[in-house]
Enzyme design. Sequence first.
Site, PDB file in Angstrom:
ATOM      1  N   SER A   1       0.802  -1.222   0.000  1.00  0.00           N
ATOM      2  CA  SER A   1       0.000   0.000   0.000  1.00  0.00           C
ATOM      3  C   SER A   1       0.839   1.279   0.000  1.00  0.00           C
ATOM      4  CB  SER A   1      -0.946  -0.006   1.214  1.00  0.00           C
ATOM      5  OG  SER A   1      -0.196  -0.106   2.407  1.00  0.00           O
TER       6      SER A   1
ATOM      7  N   GLY B   1       8.130  -8.438   3.399  1.00  0.00           N
ATOM      8  CA  GLY B   1       7.427  -9.697   3.147  1.00  0.00           C
ATOM      9  C   GLY B   1       6.053  -9.757   3.788  1.00  0.00           C
TER      10      GLY B   1
ATOM     11  N   GLY C   1       3.520  -8.610   2.611  1.00  0.00           N
ATOM     12  CA  GLY C   1       2.602  -8.920   1.513  1.00  0.00           C
ATOM     13  C   GLY C   1       3.012 -10.183   0.775  1.00  0.00           C
TER      14      GLY C   1
ATOM     15  N   GLU D   1      10.910  -9.132  -4.426  1.00  0.00           N
ATOM     16  CA  GLU D   1      11.340  -7.820  -3.917  1.00  0.00           C
ATOM     17  C   GLU D   1      12.845  -7.821  -3.659  1.00  0.00           C
ATOM     18  OE1 GLU D   1       7.302  -6.202  -1.720  1.00  0.00           O
ATOM     19  OE2 GLU D   1       8.657  -7.444  -0.563  1.00  0.00           O
TER      20      GLU D   1
HETATM   21  C1  5RP Z   1       5.338  -6.911   0.583  1.00  0.00           C
HETATM   22  C2  5RP Z   1       6.186  -5.965   1.345  1.00  0.00           C
HETATM   23  C3  5RP Z   1       5.661  -4.587   1.550  1.00  0.00           C
HETATM   24  O1  5RP Z   1       6.554  -3.666   1.018  1.00  0.00           O
HETATM   25  C4  5RP Z   1       5.508  -4.374   3.030  1.00  0.00           C
HETATM   26  O2  5RP Z   1       4.665  -5.392   3.548  1.00  0.00           O
HETATM   27  C5  5RP Z   1       4.911  -2.992   3.343  1.00  0.00           C
HETATM   28  O3  5RP Z   1       3.597  -2.948   2.897  1.00  0.00           O
HETATM   29  P1  5RP Z   1       2.705  -1.652   3.093  1.00  0.00           P
HETATM   30  O4  5RP Z   1       3.354  -0.549   2.336  1.00  0.00           O
HETATM   31  O5  5RP Z   1       1.357  -2.072   2.539  1.00  0.00           O
HETATM   32  O6  5RP Z   1       2.623  -1.364   4.563  1.00  0.00           O
HETATM   33  O7  5RP Z   1       7.265  -6.261   1.783  1.00  0.00           O
HETATM   34  O8  5RP Z   1       5.883  -8.201   0.585  1.00  0.00           O
END
Ligand code: 5RP
Length: 237
Positions: A36, A108, A110, A116
């Site tokens: 996000s 991680g 997400g 990544e």
């Molecule tokens: C996905 C990630 C994201 O960058 C991390 O979870 C941050 O997410 P957000 O910006 O929605 O807080 O590592 O694997």
Amino acid sequence: MDQKEQKILAATTAVDTLIKDGKIFSGMKIGLGTGSTALPAVKRLAERIEDGTLKDIKAVVTSFQTENYCKDLGIPVYTLNDRAIDGQLDLAIDGADEIDPKNNLIKGGGAALLLEKIVAYNSKFYAIVADESKSVATVGTKFPLPVEIIGGARRAVEKKLNEMGAKCVLRDGVRKCGPVITDNGNQILDCTWEDPVDPAKMEDEIAKITGVVEVGFFTKLRPTAFIAHSDGTVEIR
Ligand code: 5RP
């Protein structure tokens, strides 16, 4: 500013600082993160393409989420293997779950940590965008460390991680029975320790376990972090 506004501010500031607003940039190869905070950066890139200050961008995405978003916005998507990319990016922009004062990261949340990390480690410049809640004194004490594993090795990996002092929880799917399956077909163990651990050492040690695909500690890079605060300022460090 609330958290959502901070995410947009951090993302927009990063894009307009790194790809200076007002100048015209052509042919950049950009790695795009997931989540996000990363998506508003993608949106800002699309606006810059639209206003003509960013031309011939080549994006490499880190998840189906970001791929779909790029396609919806008309941003051309490549892979690292495409000849036009040749395994090397100019810039990668991504979010983080935790960031410490040395810019060590946990990523991680997400479940996109594998791509990544591949994108981050093959980019000349790495930028992290985050709201202030992600800034911590020590990574790994609050947010559980995601470890991407081969499903068939789950118990074996879990036992090794337990020997290293970690408690592990297999991440469950949402609106799906059973575990989260990553974009690469793997599963995620979320790991916590009672006491702080050395993230650089742990990144190496966990990566050595057979059956581990990738570790959510990112300690080998020194990203530039854009951290937005509730007072509307953006700390760049
Ligand atoms: C996905 C990630 C994201 O960058 C991390 O979870 C941050 O997410 P957000 O910006 O929605 O807080 O590592 O694997």
